[in-house]
Design a protein around this motif. Structure first.
Motif, PDB file in Angstrom:
ATOM      1  N   PRO A 160       5.149 -13.140  15.851  1.00  0.00           N
ATOM      2  CA  PRO A 160       6.470 -13.170  15.196  1.00  0.00           C
ATOM      3  C   PRO A 160       6.451 -13.835  13.816  1.00  0.00           C
ATOM      4  O   PRO A 160       7.190 -13.419  12.916  1.00  0.00           O
ATOM      5  N   LEU A 161       5.603 -14.853  13.632  1.00  0.00           N
ATOM      6  CA  LEU A 161       5.499 -15.476  12.308  1.00  0.00           C
ATOM      7  C   LEU A 161       4.997 -14.477  11.269  1.00  0.00           C
ATOM      8  O   LEU A 161       5.561 -14.341  10.179  1.00  0.00           O
ATOM      9  N   TRP A 162       3.920 -13.780  11.613  1.00  0.00           N
ATOM     10  CA  TRP A 162       3.299 -12.835  10.697  1.00  0.00           C
ATOM     11  C   TRP A 162       4.244 -11.664  10.429  1.00  0.00           C
ATOM     12  O   TRP A 162       4.388 -11.214   9.287  1.00  0.00           O
ATOM     13  N   LEU A 163       4.902 -11.185  11.465  1.00  0.00           N
ATOM     14  CA  LEU A 163       5.848 -10.084  11.304  1.00  0.00           C
ATOM     15  C   LEU A 163       7.007 -10.520  10.402  1.00  0.00           C
ATOM     16  O   LEU A 163       7.439  -9.762   9.525  1.00  0.00           O
ATOM     17  N   TYR A 164       7.480 -11.745  10.578  1.00  0.00           N
ATOM     18  CA  TYR A 164       8.547 -12.270   9.721  1.00  0.00           C
ATOM     19  C   TYR A 164       8.105 -12.284   8.257  1.00  0.00           C
ATOM     20  O   TYR A 164       8.851 -11.861   7.369  1.00  0.00           O
ATOM     21  N   VAL A 165       6.899 -12.773   8.009  1.00  0.00           N
ATOM     22  CA  VAL A 165       6.384 -12.840   6.637  1.00  0.00           C
ATOM     23  C   VAL A 165       6.277 -11.434   6.040  1.00  0.00           C
ATOM     24  O   VAL A 165       6.683 -11.210   4.891  1.00  0.00           O
ATOM     25  N   ALA A 166       5.756 -10.499   6.803  1.00  0.00           N
ATOM     26  CA  ALA A 166       5.598  -9.134   6.292  1.00  0.00           C
ATOM     27  C   ALA A 166       6.957  -8.493   5.999  1.00  0.00           C
ATOM     28  O   ALA A 166       7.154  -7.898   4.933  1.00  0.00           O
ATOM     29  N   ILE A 167       7.893  -8.627   6.909  1.00  0.00           N
ATOM     30  CA  ILE A 167       9.212  -8.007   6.721  1.00  0.00           C
ATOM     31  C   ILE A 167       9.997  -8.684   5.606  1.00  0.00           C
ATOM     32  O   ILE A 167      10.591  -8.009   4.755  1.00  0.00           O
ATOM     33  N   THR A 168       9.992 -10.008   5.581  1.00  0.00           N
ATOM     34  CA  THR A 168      10.745 -10.693   4.523  1.00  0.00           C
ATOM     35  C   THR A 168      10.125 -10.476   3.152  1.00  0.00           C
ATOM     36  O   THR A 168      10.834 -10.514   2.145  1.00  0.00           O
ATOM     37  N   GLY A 169       8.824 -10.214   3.095  1.00  0.00           N
ATOM     38  CA  GLY A 169       8.211  -9.853   1.815  1.00  0.00           C
ATOM     39  C   GLY A 169       8.829  -8.588   1.251  1.00  0.00           C
ATOM     40  O   GLY A 169       9.103  -8.479   0.047  1.00  0.00           O
ATOM     41  N   VAL A 170       9.087  -7.629   2.115  1.00  0.00           N
ATOM     42  CA  VAL A 170       9.736  -6.379   1.700  1.00  0.00           C
ATOM     43  C   VAL A 170      11.186  -6.646   1.303  1.00  0.00           C
ATOM     44  O   VAL A 170      11.660  -6.153   0.273  1.00  0.00           O
ATOM     45  N   VAL A 171      11.880  -7.445   2.096  1.00  0.00           N
ATOM     46  CA  VAL A 171      13.291  -7.751   1.811  1.00  0.00           C
ATOM     47  C   VAL A 171      13.421  -8.476   0.471  1.00  0.00           C
ATOM     48  O   VAL A 171      14.304  -8.148  -0.344  1.00  0.00           O
ATOM     49  N   VAL A 172      12.542  -9.439   0.215  1.00  0.00           N
ATOM     50  CA  VAL A 172      12.560 -10.159  -1.063  1.00  0.00           C
ATOM     51  C   VAL A 172      12.368  -9.168  -2.213  1.00  0.00           C
ATOM     52  O   VAL A 172      13.091  -9.222  -3.217  1.00  0.00           O
ATOM     53  N   TYR A 173      11.431  -8.259  -2.067  1.00  0.00           N
ATOM     54  CA  TYR A 173      11.205  -7.257  -3.120  1.00  0.00           C
ATOM     55  C   TYR A 173      12.455  -6.396  -3.330  1.00  0.00           C
ATOM     56  O   TYR A 173      12.879  -6.174  -4.471  1.00  0.00           O
ATOM     57  N   ILE A 174      13.047  -5.917  -2.254  1.00  0.00           N
ATOM     58  CA  ILE A 174      14.237  -5.062  -2.366  1.00  0.00           C
ATOM     59  C   ILE A 174      15.366  -5.817  -3.078  1.00  0.00           C
ATOM     60  O   ILE A 174      16.045  -5.258  -3.956  1.00  0.00           O
ATOM     61  N   LEU A 175      15.558  -7.082  -2.733  1.00  0.00           N
ATOM     62  CA  LEU A 175      16.636  -7.853  -3.339  1.00  0.00           C
ATOM     63  C   LEU A 175      16.392  -8.162  -4.813  1.00  0.00           C
ATOM     64  O   LEU A 175      17.339  -8.212  -5.604  1.00  0.00           O
ATOM     65  N   ILE A 176      15.133  -8.372  -5.190  1.00  0.00           N
ATOM     66  CA  ILE A 176      14.863  -8.744  -6.590  1.00  0.00           C
ATOM     67  C   ILE A 176      14.521  -7.534  -7.469  1.00  0.00           C
ATOM     68  O   ILE A 176      14.580  -7.624  -8.691  1.00  0.00           O
ATOM     69  N   SER A 177      14.207  -6.412  -6.873  1.00  0.00           N
ATOM     70  CA  SER A 177      13.752  -5.251  -7.657  1.00  0.00           C
ATOM     71  C   SER A 177      14.714  -4.805  -8.761  1.00  0.00           C
ATOM     72  O   SER A 177      14.250  -4.365  -9.821  1.00  0.00           O
ATOM     73  N   PRO A 178      16.031  -4.917  -8.602  1.00  0.00           N
ATOM     74  CA  PRO A 178      16.902  -4.520  -9.721  1.00  0.00           C
ATOM     75  C   PRO A 178      16.738  -5.377 -10.982  1.00  0.00           C
ATOM     76  O   PRO A 178      17.173  -4.988 -12.057  1.00  0.00           O
ATOM     77  N   TYR A 179      16.090  -6.521 -10.841  1.00  0.00           N
ATOM     78  CA  TYR A 179      15.977  -7.447 -11.949  1.00  0.00           C
ATOM     79  C   TYR A 179      14.611  -7.423 -12.634  1.00  0.00           C
ATOM     80  O   TYR A 179      14.395  -8.186 -13.590  1.00  0.00           O
ATOM     81  N   TYR A 180      13.715  -6.565 -12.152  1.00  0.00           N
ATOM     82  CA  TYR A 180      12.410  -6.430 -12.814  1.00  0.00           C
ATOM     83  C   TYR A 180      12.595  -5.764 -14.166  1.00  0.00           C
ATOM     84  O   TYR A 180      13.392  -4.840 -14.311  1.00  0.00           O
ATOM     85  N   ILE A 181      11.831  -6.222 -15.126  1.00  0.00           N
ATOM     86  CA  ILE A 181      11.829  -5.628 -16.463  1.00  0.00           C
ATOM     87  C   ILE A 181      10.510  -4.877 -16.607  1.00  0.00           C
ATOM     88  O   ILE A 181       9.431  -5.469 -16.503  1.00  0.00           O
ATOM     89  N   PHE A 182      10.617  -3.585 -16.837  1.00  0.00           N
ATOM     90  CA  PHE A 182       9.400  -2.756 -16.947  1.00  0.00           C
ATOM     91  C   PHE A 182       9.164  -2.331 -18.359  1.00  0.00           C
ATOM     92  O   PHE A 182       9.969  -2.164 -19.152  1.00  0.00           O
TER      93      PHE A 182
END
Length: 182
Positions: A160-182
């Protein structure tokens, strides 16, 4: 992974446990140091965040497949999938460090409740990503040294720890992705 006589290989375990301690300390410290290093005159690797977020998603998927495999008695499939999950986590880490060594950190631009949700997820993700390292390594060592009973006990925590880290890594990306400057 198993010895033919089904006995625990304590000598092998002792040797590997030293590496578990070293890697559990060195990896977070190295990542923290490298996170602050910027390579000059290198094109920013701004294309990496969606790739390493996808790697996290694949890791979560593989972890669930591995869990299902072992629950169905498919030990070899479980073993292969767990090795793949470890490899994916290593790939993620390399890509993550490469991105941060060549690109400025992105600031989260959300406001209100979503800002607090984002930072809660981000902080717990970071903390758990450090905590999970020794758990993954110990769980793996117990498997390869045929200490299956103890492997099962710690795997109940590691999964469950590893699964949490993997899933929240995706969630963090989804939440911050609108703010990336390319």
């Amino acid at each position: 992974m198993n010895n033919q006589d089904n006995s625990v290989d304590t000598q092998k375990a002792a040797k590997y446990n030293k590496w578990v301690v070293v890697l559990s300390v060195v990896i977070p410290i190295a990542v923290a140091i490298l996170f602050g290093v910027k390579i000059p005159n290198v094109e920013p690797l701004t294309f990496l965040p969606p790739i390493y977020a996808t790697t996290n998603a694949f890791t979560a998927f593989v972890l669930v497949l591995a869990f299902n495999a072992i629950k169905n008695g498919k030990v070899k499939r479980h073993e292969s999938l767990m090795k793949l999950a470890i490899a994916l986590s290593v790939v993620f880490l390399v890509l993550y460090v490469a991105y941060h060594m060549t690109s400025d950190s992105t600031k989260f631009g959300g406001e209100g409740v979503i800002k607090y949700v984002y930072y809660f997820i981000l902080i717990t993700h970071i903390i758990m990503s450090i905590i999970v390292i020794p758990f993954v390594l110990i769980t793996y060592v117990r498997a390869i040294t045929n200490d299956i009973e103890r492997h099962r006990k710690i795997a109940r925590i590691t999964f469950p720890l590893w699964l949490y880290v993997a899933i929240t890594g995706v969630v963090v990306y989804i939440l911050i992705s609108p703010y990336y400057i390319f």
